[in-house]
Scaffold this motif. Structure first.
Motif, PDB file in Angstrom:
ATOM      1  N   ARG A  49      25.473  85.543  85.794  1.00 40.06           N
ATOM      2  CA  ARG A  49      25.600  86.657  86.746  1.00 40.06           C
ATOM      3  C   ARG A  49      25.513  86.194  88.201  1.00 40.06           C
ATOM      4  O   ARG A  49      26.203  86.724  89.064  1.00 40.06           O
ATOM      5  N   MET A  52      28.808  84.611  89.020  1.00 37.33           N
ATOM      6  CA  MET A  52      29.864  85.612  89.213  1.00 37.33           C
ATOM      7  C   MET A  52      29.606  86.452  90.464  1.00 37.33           C
ATOM      8  O   MET A  52      30.384  87.350  90.776  1.00 37.33           O
ATOM      9  N   LEU A  54      27.361  88.650  90.787  1.00 40.12           N
ATOM     10  CA  LEU A  54      26.902  90.005  90.467  1.00 40.12           C
ATOM     11  C   LEU A  54      25.442  90.168  90.871  1.00 40.12           C
ATOM     12  O   LEU A  54      24.942  91.278  90.980  1.00 40.12           O
ATOM     13  N   ARG A  87      34.782  86.076  98.387  1.00 43.30           N
ATOM     14  CA  ARG A  87      35.900  86.636  97.632  1.00 43.30           C
ATOM     15  C   ARG A  87      36.897  85.540  97.243  1.00 43.30           C
ATOM     16  O   ARG A  87      37.418  85.507  96.140  1.00 43.30           O
ATOM     17  N   ARG A  90      35.312  83.407  94.518  1.00 46.18           N
ATOM     18  CA  ARG A  90      35.041  84.190  93.319  1.00 46.18           C
ATOM     19  C   ARG A  90      36.309  84.412  92.500  1.00 46.18           C
ATOM     20  O   ARG A  90      36.258  84.569  91.287  1.00 46.18           O
ATOM     21  N   MET A  95      35.031  86.630  84.120  1.00 48.34           N
ATOM     22  CA  MET A  95      33.858  86.814  83.258  1.00 48.34           C
ATOM     23  C   MET A  95      34.146  87.780  82.126  1.00 48.34           C
ATOM     24  O   MET A  95      34.816  88.791  82.303  1.00 48.34           O
ATOM     25  N   PHE A  97      32.098  90.051  79.253  1.00 51.80           N
ATOM     26  CA  PHE A  97      30.753  90.600  79.114  1.00 51.80           C
ATOM     27  C   PHE A  97      30.391  90.881  77.660  1.00 51.80           C
ATOM     28  O   PHE A  97      31.252  91.098  76.816  1.00 51.80           O
ATOM     29  N   ASN A 101      32.793  96.063  78.705  1.00 48.81           N
ATOM     30  CA  ASN A 101      32.975  96.724  80.006  1.00 48.81           C
ATOM     31  C   ASN A 101      34.438  96.961  80.347  1.00 48.81           C
ATOM     32  O   ASN A 101      34.832  96.858  81.505  1.00 48.81           O
ATOM     33  N   LEU A 102      35.234  97.290  79.346  1.00 48.11           N
ATOM     34  CA  LEU A 102      36.602  97.710  79.649  1.00 48.11           C
ATOM     35  C   LEU A 102      36.544  99.036  80.382  1.00 48.11           C
ATOM     36  O   LEU A 102      35.582  99.795  80.233  1.00 48.11           O
ATOM     37  N   PHE A 103      37.574  99.321  81.178  1.00 46.73           N
ATOM     38  CA  PHE A 103      37.629 100.617  81.849  1.00 46.73           C
ATOM     39  C   PHE A 103      38.123 101.650  80.836  1.00 46.73           C
ATOM     40  O   PHE A 103      39.273 101.566  80.391  1.00 46.73           O
ATOM     41  N   ALA A 115      43.554  94.902  88.272  1.00 44.98           N
ATOM     42  CA  ALA A 115      43.012  93.918  89.223  1.00 44.98           C
ATOM     43  C   ALA A 115      44.092  92.970  89.752  1.00 44.98           C
ATOM     44  O   ALA A 115      44.108  92.684  90.952  1.00 44.98           O
ATOM     45  N   ARG A 163      42.061  90.534  80.098  1.00 43.74           N
ATOM     46  CA  ARG A 163      41.882  91.081  81.442  1.00 43.74           C
ATOM     47  C   ARG A 163      41.315  90.023  82.386  1.00 43.74           C
ATOM     48  O   ARG A 163      41.757  89.904  83.538  1.00 43.74           O
ATOM     49  N   ALA A 164      40.350  89.254  81.896  1.00 43.73           N
ATOM     50  CA  ALA A 164      39.774  88.192  82.735  1.00 43.73           C
ATOM     51  C   ALA A 164      40.825  87.121  83.029  1.00 43.73           C
ATOM     52  O   ALA A 164      40.945  86.635  84.158  1.00 43.73           O
ATOM     53  N   MET A 167      43.581  87.443  85.877  1.00 40.92           N
ATOM     54  CA  MET A 167      43.265  87.110  87.266  1.00 40.92           C
ATOM     55  C   MET A 167      43.452  85.618  87.552  1.00 40.92           C
ATOM     56  O   MET A 167      43.090  85.136  88.622  1.00 40.92           O
TER      57      MET A 167
END
Lengths: 258, 218
Positions: A49, A52, A54, A87, A90, A95, A97, A101-103, A115, A163-164, A167
């Motif tokens: 964390r 990342m 966070l 930014r 990063r 990451m 999880f 933690n999908l939307f 993203a 999804r990760a 990016m």
């Protein structure tokens, strides 16, 4: 000697009176897969964390590709990092999880393009093409329009991995990626991670309780306890015959339970 | 007991005007209420206690003072303090907007607080900036969570508009009162107005129930 991809230099993180990371040091080489094991609540997840961003850190410096991350070079000294600086670095890190933690209000595809469009500035068409490739890679090509609630846990976690990856990170962090899964779904997620490790050049940092998997895929295993890396080494060595007493106790408990 | 339908037909224009005013009051109070509510909510979400204080005080005041007392106070007392008076209509809108802001602010806050922390973690890990984080991730989920509560509050607000009759705002209940007193046909006017409120509110109330059920299933 190559430059470490990630370097923790005496990083300390406190929550009130509790010191979660106590001056931790760790170098991770480019392309290396390092697994962190250790008792629950020992702060393993916090390692990921803070990397990342966070969580902020209280002391020490994290370097990415030799560049200070939470600080920036100003003249000869290190100054607090600007938002733009954080930014920029990063963006090299992705990451995954424990709880995916999908939307929940977006389809699998939208989860993977949101993203890239907003953060990387990709055109929608290009983002969709790349997301489709990634969903295909994790074996979900046919499920792009499903919502997270319509997917199994294993499928959700594979979307989260896609999804990760969307990016285009160089570093991948996995925080107990199979802990929230039903047993029969663990294998499909581990297979995706295995493929990533063998076919790509990502630098990977994995927190897991899957000792068999850690032994199989890791270049190095680190035992983390009470805010520090207590022992580290090649998986056979550390998981087979740990020198540290706490590591030995932990491993005998974990392996017994299986 | 005779129910005189013709008296209703004869004054349909004033009743329609009342209904129109009721609707207008509802829309305006809702609009300002959403704006105030968003500000109150933003204040309430501050981590520093001192920054939270104005929102806390605001919310406590306008959720506890009875609407009727507030309406009279704004119409009759506020002009004494400010030295200028507002129309009954403006006073009424102000009073209902202040109340709506307090309730909606709490509803918005509940939706945002209820969202799992992992959602913000994911948005941050993906590098989404402040605007994208709120517009794409937080607000859609928070609004979905509290939509039933918002719709419920709208029905409450619609009922509250009838209180403005007390300060002579020409909304539906006021028209019924005036027409009743002019014609001595109170029964006809208040019965039909009560039914009109029911017809307006009941479908909205049903909608809220449906949304609640759907939210529970998802």
């Amino acid at each position: 000697m190559t430059q470490p991809k990630i370097k923790f230099d005496r990083v300390t993180k406190r929550y009130g009176p509790l010191t979660v990371l106590n001056q931790i040091c760790l170098d991770i080489d480019p392309g290396e897969l390092v697994t962190i094991i250790g008792p629950s609540g020992s702060g393993k997840t916090t390692v990921l964390r803070v990397l990342m961003t966070l969580e902020s850190i209280d002391d020490g410096v994290i370097y990415i590709d030799g560049e200070p991350f939470n600080k920036m070079r100003a003249g000869g000294a290190l100054a607090p990092a600007s938002n733009a600086h954080i930014r920029r670095l990063r963006a090299r890190i992705g990451m995954v999880f424990q709880n995916f933690n999908l939307f929940p209000h977006m389809s699998a595809l939208d989860n993977c393009i949101e993203a890239p469009i907003h953060s990387l500035g990709l055109a929608r068409g290009e983002a969709v093409n790349r997301a489709d490739e990634l969903l295909d890679m994790v074996g979900l090509a046919g499920l792009r329009s499903r919502y997270p609630s319509q997917l199994s846990g294993g499928q959700q976690q594979r979307v989260a991995i896609a999804r990760a990856l969307a990016m285009q990170p160089e570093i991948l962090l996995f925080d107990e990626p199979t802990s929230a899964l039903d047993p029969e779904m663990v294998g499909e997620v581990l297979q995706v991670i295995r493929d990533l490790a063998s076919a790509h050049s990502y630098t990977m940092l994995l927190v897991t309780h899957q000792m068999g998997f850690a032994r199989e895929v890791s270049d190095r295993v680190c035992f983390f306890d009470a805010g520090q890396f207590v022992e580290q080494g090649p998986p056979q060595e550390l998981l087979g015959s740990p020198k540290n007493e706490r590591a030995r106790q932990f491993l005998s408990k974990v392996l017994e339970a299986r | 007991m005779n129910f005189d339908w013709s008296i209703l037909a004869a004054h349909l224009d004033l009743l329609a005007l009342g209904a129109l005013n009721t609707f207008l009051i509802l829309l305006l109070a809702l609009f300002f209420g959403v704006v105030i509510g968003a500000l109150v909510c933003a204040g309430n979400l501050q981590t520093r206690r001192l920054l939270r204080l104005p929102s806390r005080i605001y919310t406590h005041i306008f959720r506890t003072v009875p609407e009727m007392a507030l309406i009279f106070w704004i119409y009759l007392s506020l002009p004494l303090i400010l030295g200028t008076s507002f129309s009954a209509f403006a006073s009424g809108i102000l009073a209902l907007s202040l109340v709506a802001g307090a309730f909606l602010g709490e509803i918005f806050r509940a939706g945002i607080v209820a969202m799992p922390a992992g959602q913000v973690d994911a948005a941050n890990a993906l590098g989404l900036g402040f605007v994208a984080r709120w517009v794409k991730v937080i607000l859609p989920q928070a609004l979905r969570t509290v939509l039933p509560a918002i719709v419920n509050f709208i029905t409450e607000l619609l009922k509250m508009t009838s209180l403005l009759a007390a300060i002579t705002v020409g909304e539906l209940a006021y028209q019924a009162y005036i027409l009743g007193s002019q014609t001595f046909k109170y029964n006809e006017f208040f019965t039909s107005v009560a039914i009109a409120y029911f017809v307006l509110i009941f479908p909205v109330s049903l909608l809220a129930r449906r949304l609640e059920r759907r939210g529970g299933a998802a």
